[in-house]
Design a protein around this motif. Structure first.
Motif, PDB file in Angstrom:
ATOM      1  N   TYR A   1      62.273  37.291  35.717  1.00  0.00           N
ATOM      2  CA  TYR A   1      61.994  37.913  37.014  1.00  0.00           C
ATOM      3  C   TYR A   1      60.432  38.195  37.481  1.00  0.00           C
ATOM      4  O   TYR A   1      60.010  37.746  38.523  1.00  0.00           O
ATOM      5  CB  TYR A   1      62.618  39.291  37.137  1.00  0.00           C
ATOM      6  CG  TYR A   1      64.150  39.190  37.324  1.00  0.00           C
ATOM      7  CD1 TYR A   1      64.882  38.780  38.599  1.00  0.00           C
ATOM      8  CD2 TYR A   1      65.026  39.504  36.226  1.00  0.00           C
ATOM      9  CE1 TYR A   1      66.091  38.741  38.560  1.00  0.00           C
ATOM     10  CE2 TYR A   1      66.341  39.253  36.444  1.00  0.00           C
ATOM     11  CZ  TYR A   1      66.698  38.941  37.489  1.00  0.00           C
ATOM     12  OH  TYR A   1      68.163  38.597  37.736  1.00  0.00           O
ATOM     13  N   MET A   2      59.684  38.584  36.404  1.00  0.00           N
ATOM     14  CA  MET A   2      58.216  38.967  36.853  1.00  0.00           C
ATOM     15  C   MET A   2      57.452  37.584  36.726  1.00  0.00           C
ATOM     16  O   MET A   2      56.632  37.236  37.601  1.00  0.00           O
ATOM     17  CB  MET A   2      57.718  39.715  35.746  1.00  0.00           C
ATOM     18  CG  MET A   2      58.128  41.164  35.977  1.00  0.00           C
ATOM     19  SD  MET A   2      57.353  42.280  34.922  1.00  0.00           S
ATOM     20  CE  MET A   2      55.611  42.112  35.173  1.00  0.00           C
ATOM     21  N   GLY A   3      57.900  36.570  36.044  1.00  0.00           N
ATOM     22  CA  GLY A   3      57.061  35.416  35.929  1.00  0.00           C
ATOM     23  C   GLY A   3      57.562  34.419  36.871  1.00  0.00           C
ATOM     24  O   GLY A   3      56.864  33.980  37.966  1.00  0.00           O
ATOM     25  N   ALA A   4      58.992  34.020  36.929  1.00  0.00           N
ATOM     26  CA  ALA A   4      59.187  33.196  37.694  1.00  0.00           C
ATOM     27  C   ALA A   4      59.550  33.296  39.160  1.00  0.00           C
ATOM     28  O   ALA A   4      58.875  32.450  40.119  1.00  0.00           O
ATOM     29  CB  ALA A   4      60.464  32.174  37.044  1.00  0.00           C
ATOM     30  N   ILE A   5      60.455  34.224  39.377  1.00  0.00           N
ATOM     31  CA  ILE A   5      60.941  34.551  40.787  1.00  0.00           C
ATOM     32  C   ILE A   5      59.712  35.190  41.470  1.00  0.00           C
ATOM     33  O   ILE A   5      59.593  34.743  42.769  1.00  0.00           O
ATOM     34  CB  ILE A   5      62.031  35.604  40.556  1.00  0.00           C
ATOM     35  CG1 ILE A   5      63.338  34.864  39.840  1.00  0.00           C
ATOM     36  CG2 ILE A   5      62.637  36.156  41.951  1.00  0.00           C
ATOM     37  CD1 ILE A   5      64.400  35.340  39.710  1.00  0.00           C
TER      38      ILE A   5
ATOM     39  N   VAL B   1      62.649  41.116  27.660  1.00  0.00           N
ATOM     40  CA  VAL B   1      61.841  39.942  27.371  1.00  0.00           C
ATOM     41  C   VAL B   1      62.266  39.063  28.613  1.00  0.00           C
ATOM     42  O   VAL B   1      61.528  38.697  29.239  1.00  0.00           O
ATOM     43  CB  VAL B   1      61.855  39.534  26.006  1.00  0.00           C
ATOM     44  CG1 VAL B   1      61.614  37.883  26.226  1.00  0.00           C
ATOM     45  CG2 VAL B   1      61.173  40.342  25.124  1.00  0.00           C
ATOM     46  N   VAL B   2      63.501  38.994  28.851  1.00  0.00           N
ATOM     47  CA  VAL B   2      64.229  38.075  29.725  1.00  0.00           C
ATOM     48  C   VAL B   2      63.695  38.726  31.178  1.00  0.00           C
ATOM     49  O   VAL B   2      63.404  37.833  31.911  1.00  0.00           O
ATOM     50  CB  VAL B   2      65.723  38.274  29.807  1.00  0.00           C
ATOM     51  CG1 VAL B   2      66.351  37.403  30.913  1.00  0.00           C
ATOM     52  CG2 VAL B   2      66.183  37.280  28.456  1.00  0.00           C
ATOM     53  N   ASN B   3      63.774  40.020  31.469  1.00  0.00           N
ATOM     54  CA  ASN B   3      63.293  40.427  32.743  1.00  0.00           C
ATOM     55  C   ASN B   3      61.952  40.143  32.843  1.00  0.00           C
ATOM     56  O   ASN B   3      61.292  39.693  34.022  1.00  0.00           O
ATOM     57  CB  ASN B   3      63.629  41.934  32.763  1.00  0.00           C
ATOM     58  CG  ASN B   3      63.286  42.696  33.989  1.00  0.00           C
ATOM     59  OD1 ASN B   3      63.538  41.979  35.148  1.00  0.00           O
ATOM     60  ND2 ASN B   3      62.721  43.547  34.097  1.00  0.00           N
ATOM     61  N   PHE B   4      60.942  40.174  32.001  1.00  0.00           N
ATOM     62  CA  PHE B   4      59.722  39.955  32.043  1.00  0.00           C
ATOM     63  C   PHE B   4      59.293  38.397  32.289  1.00  0.00           C
ATOM     64  O   PHE B   4      58.658  38.307  33.090  1.00  0.00           O
ATOM     65  CB  PHE B   4      59.046  40.516  30.799  1.00  0.00           C
ATOM     66  CG  PHE B   4      57.454  40.289  30.742  1.00  0.00           C
ATOM     67  CD1 PHE B   4      56.795  41.400  31.698  1.00  0.00           C
ATOM     68  CD2 PHE B   4      56.621  39.392  30.285  1.00  0.00           C
ATOM     69  CE1 PHE B   4      55.400  41.334  31.621  1.00  0.00           C
ATOM     70  CE2 PHE B   4      55.380  39.327  30.384  1.00  0.00           C
ATOM     71  CZ  PHE B   4      54.724  40.115  30.924  1.00  0.00           C
TER      72      PHE B   4
END
Length: 149
Positions: A42-46, A36-39
């Motif tokens: 990384y995928m959302g914000a960065i 969930v944190v990776n999603f």
């Protein structure tokens, strides 16, 4: 494809696909919180930040300098070194029995929440108050002052 694509926007989109595969691997490893944190992070914000920077830079062929042959040769040497390293890693790799976890519930979000709201309740609440004051401070600093008549 992230490295081989010439269009930088396509390269970032392939990087999103790579991060999505990381998320799938985290789910398969029973690490739901990391997935969930990776999603989200990384995928959302960065990745959105990367796309904004690429679009702000407005890269095109006229503004990009021509690469010299030295840079191309060094890139080919670095690629060959990577190929040798990957080939050596695959050669040494051996298939063994699957790993069985002693505690299969260790990466679940429910268990993390139980620990977070029992043993670490005070630090969790203090950090939430700290983040709330930082948000209020940012809003007050960004707010335009209006002159009273």
């Amino acid at each position: 494809m992230v490295i081989l694509t010439r269009n930088p926007v396509h390269s970032v989109l392939y990087l999103v696909i790579t991060f999505f595969t990381f998320t799938v691997h985290y789910v398969l490893l029973n690490a739901q919180f990391l997935a969930v944190v990776n999603f989200i992070v990384y995928m959302g914000a960065i990745m959105v930040l990367f796309l904004f920077v690429l679009m702000l830079l407005n890269l095109n062929k006229e503004t990009e300098p021509m690469k010299s042959t030295l840079v191309k040769v060094m890139g080919a040497i670095a690629g060959m070194c990577l190929l040798v390293t990957v080939a050596g890693s695959i050669r040494v790799l051996e298939v063994s029995n699957p790993v069985v976890l002693k505690h299969p519930d260790i990466g679940l979000v429910g268990n993390l929440g139980k620990v977070l709201f029992s043993e670490f309740l005070l630090p969790f609440e203090l950090s939430s108050i700290l983040l709330l004051t930082a948000m209020v401070g940012a809003v007050l600093l960004a707010k335009k002052e209006t002159k009273a008549i």
